[in-house]
Design an enzyme around this catalytic site. Structure first.
Site, PDB file in Angstrom:
ATOM      1  N   HIS A 390       0.743  -1.214  -0.030  1.00  0.00           N
ATOM      2  CA  HIS A 390       0.005   0.004   0.016  1.00  0.00           C
ATOM      3  C   HIS A 390       0.808   1.366  -0.058  1.00  0.00           C
ATOM      4  O   HIS A 390       0.722   2.075  -0.987  1.00  0.00           O
ATOM      5  CB  HIS A 390      -0.808   0.051   1.376  1.00  0.00           C
ATOM      6  CG  HIS A 390      -2.005   1.193   1.389  1.00  0.00           C
ATOM      7  ND1 HIS A 390      -3.063   0.921   1.152  1.00  0.00           N
ATOM      8  CD2 HIS A 390      -1.576   2.330   1.749  1.00  0.00           C
ATOM      9  CE1 HIS A 390      -3.847   2.150   1.178  1.00  0.00           C
ATOM     10  NE2 HIS A 390      -3.013   3.001   1.503  1.00  0.00           N
ATOM     11  N   GLU A 391       1.764   1.366   1.067  1.00  0.00           N
ATOM     12  CA  GLU A 391       2.555   2.745   1.171  1.00  0.00           C
ATOM     13  C   GLU A 391       3.482   2.766  -0.162  1.00  0.00           C
ATOM     14  O   GLU A 391       3.647   3.730  -0.459  1.00  0.00           O
ATOM     15  CB  GLU A 391       3.318   2.481   2.234  1.00  0.00           C
ATOM     16  CG  GLU A 391       2.456   2.461   3.590  1.00  0.00           C
ATOM     17  CD  GLU A 391       1.517   3.627   3.521  1.00  0.00           C
ATOM     18  OE1 GLU A 391       1.911   4.743   3.171  1.00  0.00           O
ATOM     19  OE2 GLU A 391       0.532   3.556   4.396  1.00  0.00           O
ATOM     20  N   HIS A 394       1.668   4.268  -2.748  1.00  0.00           N
ATOM     21  CA  HIS A 394       1.753   5.851  -2.698  1.00  0.00           C
ATOM     22  C   HIS A 394       3.409   6.513  -3.212  1.00  0.00           C
ATOM     23  O   HIS A 394       3.145   7.587  -3.869  1.00  0.00           O
ATOM     24  CB  HIS A 394       1.651   6.169  -1.004  1.00  0.00           C
ATOM     25  CG  HIS A 394       0.200   6.119  -0.631  1.00  0.00           C
ATOM     26  ND1 HIS A 394      -0.770   6.696  -1.412  1.00  0.00           N
ATOM     27  CD2 HIS A 394      -0.319   5.625   0.256  1.00  0.00           C
ATOM     28  CE1 HIS A 394      -2.020   6.741  -0.588  1.00  0.00           C
ATOM     29  NE2 HIS A 394      -1.631   5.738   0.466  1.00  0.00           N
ATOM     30  N   HIS A 397       3.605   6.629  -6.892  1.00  0.00           N
ATOM     31  CA  HIS A 397       2.833   7.688  -7.378  1.00  0.00           C
ATOM     32  C   HIS A 397       3.540   9.243  -7.263  1.00  0.00           C
ATOM     33  O   HIS A 397       3.412   9.696  -8.125  1.00  0.00           O
ATOM     34  CB  HIS A 397       1.472   7.606  -6.630  1.00  0.00           C
ATOM     35  CG  HIS A 397       0.353   8.382  -7.277  1.00  0.00           C
ATOM     36  ND1 HIS A 397      -0.810   8.450  -7.015  1.00  0.00           N
ATOM     37  CD2 HIS A 397       0.475   9.235  -8.574  1.00  0.00           C
ATOM     38  CE1 HIS A 397      -1.681   9.243  -7.672  1.00  0.00           C
ATOM     39  NE2 HIS A 397      -0.950   9.684  -8.866  1.00  0.00           N
TER      40      HIS A 397
END
Length: 600
Positions: A390-391, A394, A397
């Site tokens: 998940h991190e 980020h 991105h």
């Protein structure tokens, strides 16, 4: 002592982030701090002359962004140093200093937007036509002009700015009551020991395998909120009035439209989300019936909603193994993405393990002039593998956006902030399900998937519907009372949880403890973001390279266009019901798969 956190110096360097990549040493930080401090007063010379020439306008935009960029770099470094050990007074002071300097910068540059807004659109267009360098800022200027009718005179804007502290009163009062003053009673844990209920422990108790514990915690928590329900109703009502006041002052038809206009999103997108979820309630009801059967209950109560259908699959996953799993799971994103990801995993981006004083939880952050960073508190659990995926979603991105956009457009909108992280998590779940051969592991993974859907799409949409309803009531001249809020919330729970779930009266008070209701019309973005991520993940797996290419372009886009437009270019049109519908159809298939695995 067993279970005691390690000290920072006991953690190996290979498991720490390298903040030296931002500043080689603290002296370099101090040099930049001093430069910024000296430069801020120079903003004053542009005041009142932005309309005199395209050159003056360009200079103030370039200079203010140069100072913002420097302040961001200083701020991020100091904050992350503090996060390494919140008990370190030296880094507390460092962070306090840059926080004060950032406020000073914000105050010194506050005149820029109102002064630009005061210019005639024809003059700005002429400036853009005559000055090639100014065209970099054309989107920024167009966006300011788009919102011009909602910007007031400089004096009115000054008065509104002075009211900022007052506008936060309801939120701050709720925060103090909710985090400091409200007290919960003692209950009996699974072993019969007396334990004081706290908000932190409540989540664990609600996932207890012992139903008595779940019920006691549920009753105790909401009973405590019920004792101060009139105060909490008044604070929420005041916050709603605050939203409506600012929307009317800025000449918006409603508080909802004022909030959505930041991303240039029409109310139809919000309303279509709610309508689409309403049209797909049956899979949710079926999931709740599955819960009832799997847990062996005669009745499914609200305190049974979080009880685990499958005890956590006890699979200890080392950090090294978790990296391998994430890399394998994200192979569909292509070689370029994997190379950057591999570099981040090995290149000092991540602060892996807990240490004494370290900030809890996980986040991804960084500044335009550094690679991204990830803070974790890795504990060898399967959930930690999902957190890593998940991190890093980020982080990549941000990496792509910073590498491909100028500073002014590098920050992507909150509306799309959870898309990349969720795509990574979904690819990881799919990969693990495909690899799984053990029924209990498969059931655990499907349950994890289902709970993400339920918590992110159904639950957040219910919250969004509640927010819309209570704002409309006040806009129509009605008064929000504790009993009225409870009644509205109960009606929504009945709709979202169906007739097969017993609606315990305590759940009527849940509205009283949701902090997001004090940041109105925010939670719907979780539901739309998750739905967009499901659509993108499916396209990546089904189409391969063309979908990956579109997705990488989305990651590179920052805020170079409105979020709905960026998603549309990637292949997801949230102005139609299709993405949410398809996500909920996947939810329905997962419910059927879970029924088969559990044989219920």
């Amino acid at each position: 002592m067993e279970g005691q956190s390690k000290k920072r110096e006991e953690i190996g360097p290979e498991y720490k982030w390298k903040l030296e990549d931002i500043y080689a040493d603290e002296n370099s930080w101090e040099e930049d701090y001093k430069k910024l401090e000296e430069q801020i007063p120079a903003l004053e010379k542009y005041k009142g002359v932005l309309g005199s020439s395209s050159t003056q306008l360009l200079q103030v935009l370039e200079f203010s962004h140069e100072l913002e960029r420097k302040a961001e770099k200083l701020y991020v470094y100091a904050r992350m140093r503090r996060d390494e050990d919140n008990g370190n007074s030296h880094y507390q002071a460092l962070f306090d200093r840059v926080q004060r300097l950032s406020i000073e910068l914000g105050s010194a540059s506050a005149y820029i937007v109102p002064e630009i807004i005061s210019l005639a659109p024809e003059k700005i267009r002429a400036f853009l036509d005559e000055n090639q360098d100014l065209q970099l800022y054309s989107r920024l200027l167009d966006e300011l002009m788009r919102q011009k009718e909602h910007i007031l005179s400089p004096e009115e804007e000054r008065i509104l700015a002075m009211s900022a502290d007052l506008s936060l009163a309801a939120k701050n009062i709720f925060g103090m009551l909710n985090n400091a003053d409200i007290k919960f009673p003692v209950i009996q844990d699974e072993e019969g020991k007396a334990v004081e209920l706290t908000k932190g422990r409540y989540g664990s108790f609600m996932e207890s395998n012992e139903r008595r514990v779940r019920k006691e915690a549920f009753t105790a928590l909401y009973g405590s909120y019920g004792k101060v329900k009139n105060t909490l109703a008044m604070s929420l009502a005041s916050n709603v009035k605050n939203d409506i006041f600012y929307s009317r002052v800025r000449k918006y038809p409603s508080a909802l439209e004022a909030s959505l206009d930041q991303d240039n999103i029409s109310p139809e997108v919000y309303e279509r989300l709610v309508e689409t979820v309403h049209n797909n309630m049956e899979p949710m009801y079926r999931y709740l019936r599955l819960r009832k059967k799997a847990l062996g209950l005669d009745e499914l109560h609200m305190y049974d909603i979080y009880a685990p259908l499958v005890k956590e699959f006890k699979s200890k996953v080392s950090y090294e193994k978790s990296q391998e799993m994430v890399l394998k799971a994200l192979q569909p994103l292509g070689d370029e993405y994997l190379a950057i990801l591999r570099g981040g995993l090995k290149g000092g981006w991540i602060d892996v393990y807990e240490n004494e004083g370290k900030t809890s939880g996980a986040y991804s952050w960084g500044c335009y002039d550094s690679h991204p960073y990830v803070l974790m508190n890795y504990d060898d659990k399967l959930d930690d593998v999902f957190t890593l995926a998940h991190e890093m979603g980020h982080a990549l991105h941000s990496y792509y956006s910073n590498k491909n956009q100028p500073y002014v457009y590098s920050q992507y909108s909150i509306f799309v902030a959870e898309v990349a992280s969720t795509v990574n998590e979904l690819l990881l779940i799919d990969y693990l399900l495909a690899q799984s051969r053990e029924p209990r592991e498969k059931a655990y993974l499907i349950n994890h998937y289902l709970e993400q859907f339920r918590g992110t799409v159904y639950r957040q949409t219910m919250f969004a519907e509640f927010e819309k309803k209570i704002h409309e009531q006040v806009e129509q001249g009605q008064t929000l009372t504790a009993d009225g809020l409870c009644q509205s919330y109960r009606e929504l729970n009945r709709l979202y949880y169906g007739t097969d779930t017993v609606l315990d009266e305590e759940i009527d008070m849940e509205w009283a403890r949701i902090p997001h209701f004090y940041s109105a019309f925010y939670v719907y973005k979780y539901a739309t973001g998750f739905s967009a991520a499901v659509a993108l993940k499916e396209q990546i797996l089904q189409e391969g390279k063309p979908a990956v290419a579109r997705y990488l372009e989305f990651l590179k886009s920052g805020s170079s266009d409105y979020p709905l437009n960026l998603l549309k270019k990637a292949g997801v049109d949230l102005t139609t019901p299709e993405p949410v519908e398809k996500a909920l159809h996947l939810f329905a298939r997962l419910v059927a798969e879970m029924e088969a695995v559990l044989n219920v």
